[in-house]
Design a protein around this motif. Structure first.
Motif, PDB file in Angstrom:
ATOM      1  N   LEU A  77      16.027  37.361  39.983  1.00  0.00           N
ATOM      2  CA  LEU A  77      16.560  36.262  39.164  1.00  0.00           C
ATOM      3  C   LEU A  77      15.707  36.195  37.911  1.00  0.00           C
ATOM      4  N   VAL A  79      15.726  34.587  33.632  1.00  0.00           N
ATOM      5  CA  VAL A  79      16.352  33.931  32.481  1.00  0.00           C
ATOM      6  C   VAL A  79      15.543  34.345  31.242  1.00  0.00           C
ATOM      7  N   GLY A  85      14.414  26.671  30.621  1.00  0.00           N
ATOM      8  CA  GLY A  85      14.212  25.221  30.597  1.00  0.00           C
ATOM      9  C   GLY A  85      15.465  24.429  30.298  1.00  0.00           C
ATOM     10  N   ARG A  86      16.635  25.074  30.435  1.00  0.00           N
ATOM     11  CA  ARG A  86      17.898  24.381  30.159  1.00  0.00           C
ATOM     12  C   ARG A  86      18.796  24.349  31.395  1.00  0.00           C
ATOM     13  N   GLY A  87      18.206  24.632  32.548  1.00  0.00           N
ATOM     14  CA  GLY A  87      18.974  24.522  33.795  1.00  0.00           C
ATOM     15  C   GLY A  87      19.723  25.781  34.199  1.00  0.00           C
ATOM     16  N   GLY A  89      18.509  28.749  35.259  1.00  0.00           N
ATOM     17  CA  GLY A  89      17.971  29.320  36.503  1.00  0.00           C
ATOM     18  C   GLY A  89      18.594  28.640  37.709  1.00  0.00           C
ATOM     19  N   ARG A  90      18.675  27.318  37.624  1.00  0.00           N
ATOM     20  CA  ARG A  90      19.249  26.549  38.742  1.00  0.00           C
ATOM     21  C   ARG A  90      20.722  26.897  38.948  1.00  0.00           C
ATOM     22  N   ASN A 116       3.682  32.370  40.904  1.00  0.00           N
ATOM     23  CA  ASN A 116       4.824  32.123  40.020  1.00  0.00           C
ATOM     24  C   ASN A 116       5.276  30.666  40.203  1.00  0.00           C
ATOM     25  N   ARG A 121       8.750  26.297  41.996  1.00  0.00           N
ATOM     26  CA  ARG A 121       9.221  24.923  41.833  1.00  0.00           C
ATOM     27  C   ARG A 121      10.751  24.870  41.801  1.00  0.00           C
ATOM     28  N   GLN A 125      12.843  22.833  44.612  1.00  0.00           N
ATOM     29  CA  GLN A 125      13.774  21.758  44.216  1.00  0.00           C
ATOM     30  C   GLN A 125      15.202  22.047  44.672  1.00  0.00           C
TER      31      GLN A 125
HETATM   32  C1  LIG Z   1      11.897  31.100  36.980  1.00  0.00           C
HETATM   33  C2  LIG Z   1      13.014  31.097  35.938  1.00  0.00           C
HETATM   34  C3  LIG Z   1      14.203  31.913  36.470  1.00  0.00           C
HETATM   35  C4  LIG Z   1      13.470  29.647  35.704  1.00  0.00           C
HETATM   36  O1  LIG Z   1      14.596  29.663  34.825  1.00  0.00           O
HETATM   37  P1  LIG Z   1      14.974  28.380  33.924  1.00  0.00           P
HETATM   38  O2  LIG Z   1      16.355  28.587  33.421  1.00  0.00           O
HETATM   39  O3  LIG Z   1      13.927  28.138  32.918  1.00  0.00           O
HETATM   40  O4  LIG Z   1      14.944  27.220  35.022  1.00  0.00           O
HETATM   41  P2  LIG Z   1      15.705  25.831  34.899  1.00  0.00           P
HETATM   42  O5  LIG Z   1      15.770  25.382  33.481  1.00  0.00           O
HETATM   43  O6  LIG Z   1      17.001  25.938  35.667  1.00  0.00           O
HETATM   44  O7  LIG Z   1      14.724  24.864  35.664  1.00  0.00           O
HETATM   45  C5  LIG Z   1      14.917  24.599  37.028  1.00  0.00           C
HETATM   46  C6  LIG Z   1      13.615  24.183  37.645  1.00  0.00           C
HETATM   47  O8  LIG Z   1      12.676  25.267  37.556  1.00  0.00           O
HETATM   48  C7  LIG Z   1      11.355  24.739  37.403  1.00  0.00           C
HETATM   49  N1  LIG Z   1      10.828  25.113  36.080  1.00  0.00           N
HETATM   50  C8  LIG Z   1      11.494  25.703  35.065  1.00  0.00           C
HETATM   51  N2  LIG Z   1      10.655  25.891  34.015  1.00  0.00           N
HETATM   52  C9  LIG Z   1       9.458  25.396  34.389  1.00  0.00           C
HETATM   53  C10 LIG Z   1       8.175  25.293  33.761  1.00  0.00           C
HETATM   54  N3  LIG Z   1       7.972  25.731  32.521  1.00  0.00           N
HETATM   55  N4  LIG Z   1       7.160  24.752  34.478  1.00  0.00           N
HETATM   56  C11 LIG Z   1       7.352  24.305  35.732  1.00  0.00           C
HETATM   57  N5  LIG Z   1       8.533  24.363  36.377  1.00  0.00           N
HETATM   58  C12 LIG Z   1       9.555  24.904  35.718  1.00  0.00           C
HETATM   59  C13 LIG Z   1      11.520  23.241  37.495  1.00  0.00           C
HETATM   60  O9  LIG Z   1      11.474  22.882  38.858  1.00  0.00           O
HETATM   61  C14 LIG Z   1      12.907  23.039  36.942  1.00  0.00           C
HETATM   62  O10 LIG Z   1      13.495  21.829  37.325  1.00  0.00           O
HETATM   63  P3  LIG Z   1      13.257  20.514  36.410  1.00  0.00           P
HETATM   64  O11 LIG Z   1      13.632  20.892  35.013  1.00  0.00           O
HETATM   65  O12 LIG Z   1      14.171  19.501  37.033  1.00  0.00           O
HETATM   66  O13 LIG Z   1      11.808  20.197  36.555  1.00  0.00           O
HETATM   67  C15 LIG Z   1      12.519  31.668  34.565  1.00  0.00           C
HETATM   68  O14 LIG Z   1      11.337  30.990  34.205  1.00  0.00           O
HETATM   69  C16 LIG Z   1      12.251  33.177  34.577  1.00  0.00           C
HETATM   70  O15 LIG Z   1      13.162  33.962  34.377  1.00  0.00           O
HETATM   71  N6  LIG Z   1      10.992  33.585  34.795  1.00  0.00           N
HETATM   72  C17 LIG Z   1      10.610  35.005  34.756  1.00  0.00           C
HETATM   73  C18 LIG Z   1      11.237  35.795  35.886  1.00  0.00           C
HETATM   74  C19 LIG Z   1      10.908  35.196  37.241  1.00  0.00           C
HETATM   75  O16 LIG Z   1       9.779  34.794  37.499  1.00  0.00           O
HETATM   76  N7  LIG Z   1      11.920  35.198  38.136  1.00  0.00           N
HETATM   77  C20 LIG Z   1      11.765  34.706  39.494  1.00  0.00           C
HETATM   78  C21 LIG Z   1      11.329  35.833  40.365  1.00  0.00           C
HETATM   79  S1  LIG Z   1      11.094  35.287  42.040  1.00  0.00           S
END
Ligand SMILES: CC(C)(COP(=O)(O)OP(=O)(O)OC[C@H]1O[C@@H](n2cnc3c(N)ncnc32)[C@H](O)[C@@H]1OP(=O)(O)O)[C@@H](O)C(=O)NCCC(=O)NCCS
Length: 165
Positions: A77, A79, A85-87, A89-90, A116, A121, A125
């Motif tokens: 997964l 993003v 940070g715009r939802g 990933g969720r 990570n 988180r 969640q």
């Molecule tokens: C992990 C990842 C997929 C999150 O994607 P995202 O689109 O930013 O996530 P969302 O905006 O849907 O946020 C959902 C939740 O993720 C967590 N989250 C997202 N960004 C965060 C940050 N900077 N710090 C802490 N928690 C965070 C929070 O729980 C957040 O919920 P909240 O906004 O209600 O607090 C993204 O950071 C990513 O691609 N990271 C690199 C690749 C990776 O690590 N993939 C997972 C491998 S297991």
């Protein structure tokens, strides 16, 4: 202001290059190779969803299914930084869960690096709980935390109600 992200859709072989590029910029190790992506996109036991905006691919999720286990597994997964940070990933995670339910999976599992924090988180969640650890799972020798979310069974089709006479 960022362009709106388009709806999440199943990936096609045309997404291969963009997926590979996103993988390269999202992970510093344990990356999926181009060859592996090609295999995943053509395989029957894997589903990949993507989301994009006017600049290109914003994110993807790949879920694998192993026949006879009733389990799905998040293989990857990610993003793009500019879309985080715009939802998204969720939402991608929810799409993977829906695909699992379609296949009558009882649970969805995944592995995540213990450091990570963002991903952990997100998963916590979304209802994932830790159930174990894989020792020396990653290329750099780090362990992986194993997480699982039980999935409710699909509702059986409603029976037509019979009127009492
Ligand atoms: C992990 C990842 C997929 C999150 O994607 P995202 O689109 O930013 O996530 P969302 O905006 O849907 O946020 C959902 C939740 O993720 C967590 N989250 C997202 N960004 C965060 C940050 N900077 N710090 C802490 N928690 C965070 C929070 O729980 C957040 O919920 P909240 O906004 O209600 O607090 C993204 O950071 C990513 O691609 N990271 C690199 C690749 C990776 O690590 N993939 C997972 C491998 S297991």
């Amino acid at each position: 202001m960022p362009w709106p992200v388009n709806m999440i859709r199943p990936a096609t072989p045309e997404d291969l290059s963009a997926l590979f590029e996103l993988e390269e910029t999202s992970f510093s190790h344990d990356r999926i190779s181009r060859r592996n992506f090609r295999h995943i996109l053509n395989g029957a036991n894997a589903t990949t969803f993507v989301a994009s905006d006017r600049q290109g691919l914003c994110g993807y999720v790949t879920v694998l299914f192993r026949r006879g286990t009733g389990l799905g597994r998040i293989y990857s997964l990610a993003v793009a930084r500019r879309c985080r940070g715009r939802g998204l990933g969720r939402k991608l995670l929810a799409a993977a869960e829906a695909a699992c339910r379609e296949r009558d999976c009882r649970a969805l599992r995944l592995e995540v690096h213990p450091r990570n924090a963002r991903a952990r988180r997100l998963y916590r969640q979304a209802g994932y709980g830790v159930f174990g650890r894989y020792e020396k799972y990653y290329e750099n020798g780090a362990d992986a935390v194993r997480m699982e979310k039980p999935l409710p069974p699909r509702r059986p089709p409603r029976r037509a109600s019979r009127r009492r006479s």
